[in-house]
Design an enzyme around this catalytic site. Structure first.
Site: not given
Ligand code: GLU
Ligand code: ZN
Length: 486
Positions: A253-257
């Site tokens: 998800s966005k949290r990863h990049g």
């Protein structure tokens, strides 16, 4: 059986890694079987519809460079390929399911359903709909309809027994019917179908032979199997693809990049590298080979080589792939690819002057080895196209030198640079070496302040080439400016 596969995105968001991996595997599967790959847009959820999502689908795949053989933008024998244009079809089959006793109308109010969800006073747990309307008598039905109550059509999930289907990757999957969502909606009150109904009907009518899709749809597949049975249709073959996780084991998800494909483009990734890397998320050819062009993937891809284990998205590995692909480019190609990034970053004009093009052809090949993404070029060659905004004095002073000593180095360098263009690179190198020796310091401590003075950064393209491209006048100006800072 003729092979036909599809990618069926819902335009509720942008194209991201997971979706594109699904599309890619379907495309490759089609090519490997000399078959057709279809794009179908599942846009029946008006509430979650996102205006520019469809545009994003077209742009993403244009950039990636692989395409469908049938779809809304190019048409085909099974048109329309936009579900929003197929409402009549779904309505007809929903009615057929009611007539055959496999579905029923539900007149429950939104308030009642909301209460059920919360675990309402009627004692139901929040396990979903309580099937109240499943047993309405014909009289009650007529009464509700007469009152003009809105209704939805629900599927009658059998109360007993179990449902099983075969997954090409995961094997036989059996679910007790009591564990299937009690009587999901097929047709909403606005007359539009839910995902389940439209998806099943279209896969059948479009003669899809294999469904390759994300594993998040696995739980829906028992219900779909029941709908196929109720319509007396043979289901396609199913293959639920391994998950794509971040390095922490959570769903990517966005949290990863970045996960949006167009964001990778903005960051300067090459589509070839991205495709290559995405193909390896949950699939591998063997234990060693990693590099594949799209053409190569088309001939080697097979479902047998899918992994059951999830694919882990490693941003560093992607960057490594990208660097490899960049190094394989011809200098001309690389220059044409970095140009838009330099323009975006305001370093080169929209219509570059011959002088700017000259600088680029001189410098870009020199940084080719160092790039992991195309956009990094701005940081590396920007010093050629604009004056350095501000120097960080700490960067100018080598760790081993005092401030006064650095100033002395810079003053000596200024003298050397006045004659730099009269000498060859070997001669200049000797001159700088001698200076270091005379001052009793390391060569690196001479070159580092010079590098920072000219480029604004400790990391730069090869120094002597940079000086030649910058030219005598600008080189000296920058040294003088830096000396004044001391
Ligand atoms: N519309 C669904 C999605 O957005 C399609 C799932 C499927 O392939 O059946 O993923
Ligand atoms: Zn009801």
């Amino acid at each position: 059986m003729q092979v036909r596969v599809r990618y069926a995105p819902s335009p509720t968001g942008y194209q991201h890694v997971g979706g594109v991996r699904t599309a890619l595997f379907n495309y490759l599967f089609a090519r490997a079987h000399n078959a057709r790959f279809i794009l179908r847009i599942e846009d029946t959820d008006q509430e979650r519809f996102q205006e520019d999502a469809l545009e994003d689908i077209y742009r993403t795949f244009d950039w990636l460079g692989f395409h469908w053989d049938e779809g809304p933008d190019i048409d085909g024998p099974y048109a329309p390929y936009l579900q929003s244009q197929r409402s009549e079809i779904y309505r007809k089959y929903a009615e057929q399911l009611v007539a055959s006793g496999n579905a029923y109308y539900c007149y429950c109010s939104a308030e009642r359903l909301e209460q059920l969800r919360k675990g309402g006073p009627e004692g139901t747990k929040s396990s979903g709909y309580d099937r109240r309307c499943r047993t309405l008598s014909p009289e009650e039905q007529a009464e509700f309809a007469g009152r003009g109550l809105t209704r939805v059509t629900r599927f009658k999930v059998p109360l007993e027994g179990s449902t099983s289907f075969y997954d090409e990757l995961l094997g036989n999957i059996e679910t007790a019917n009591r564990d299937i969502n009690p009587d999901p909606v097929l047709l909403k009150s606005d007359g539009l179908p839910t995902y389940h109904l439209a998806n099943v009907i279209d896969d059948h009518l479009m003669e899809i032979s294999h469904i390759l899709r994300a594993q998040e749809w696995l739980p829906s597949c028992s219900l779909h199997t029941l709908i196929y049975q109720a319509l007396e249709w043979t289901p396609p073959k199913f293959c639920h693809l391994p998950m794509v996780l971040g390095e922490d084991g959570q769903k990517l998800s966005k949290r990863h990049g970045a996960t949006r494909i167009m964001e990778f483009r903005e960051q300067g990734y090459l589509p070839e590298a991205l495709i290559n890397y995405i193909a390896l998320l949950g699939w591998s050819f063997d234990d060693s080979r990693e590099f594949f062009t799209l053409k190569e993937l088309e001939s080697v891809f097979s479902v047998e080589k899918l992994n059951k284990a999830p694919g882990v998205f490693d941003y560093k590995k992607l960057a490594w792939f990208d660097g490899n692909y960049i190094r394989k480019l011809s200098p001309e190609k690389l220059i044409s690819l970095v140009l838009p990034y330099l323009q975006r970053d305001g370093l080169v004009e929209a219509d570059p002057s011959p002088e700017q093009m000259g600088l680029l052809s001189g410098l870009v090949p020199l940084v080719q080895e160092r790039l992991t993404t195309l956009s990094e070029v701005s940081g590396l060659v920007g010093f050629l196209f604009k004056e350095i905004e501000e120097y960080n004095i700490e960067d100018l002073i080598p760790k081993r030198l005092a401030k006064e000593q650095t100033l002395e180095v810079l003053k000596n360098i200024e003298q050397i640079l006045k004659k730099f263009f009269d000498h060859s690179d070997e001669e200049n190198e000797k001159i700088f070496r001698d200076l270091a020796k005379d001052m009793g310091i390391k060569l690196g401590d001479v070159l580092m302040p010079l590098r920072v003075a000219l480029t604004g950064s400790r990391i730069s393209p090869p120094l002597f080439e940079s000086i030649r491209l910058l030219g005598q006048v600008r080189t000296l100006k920058r040294i003088e400016r830096v000396i004044k800072l001391f």
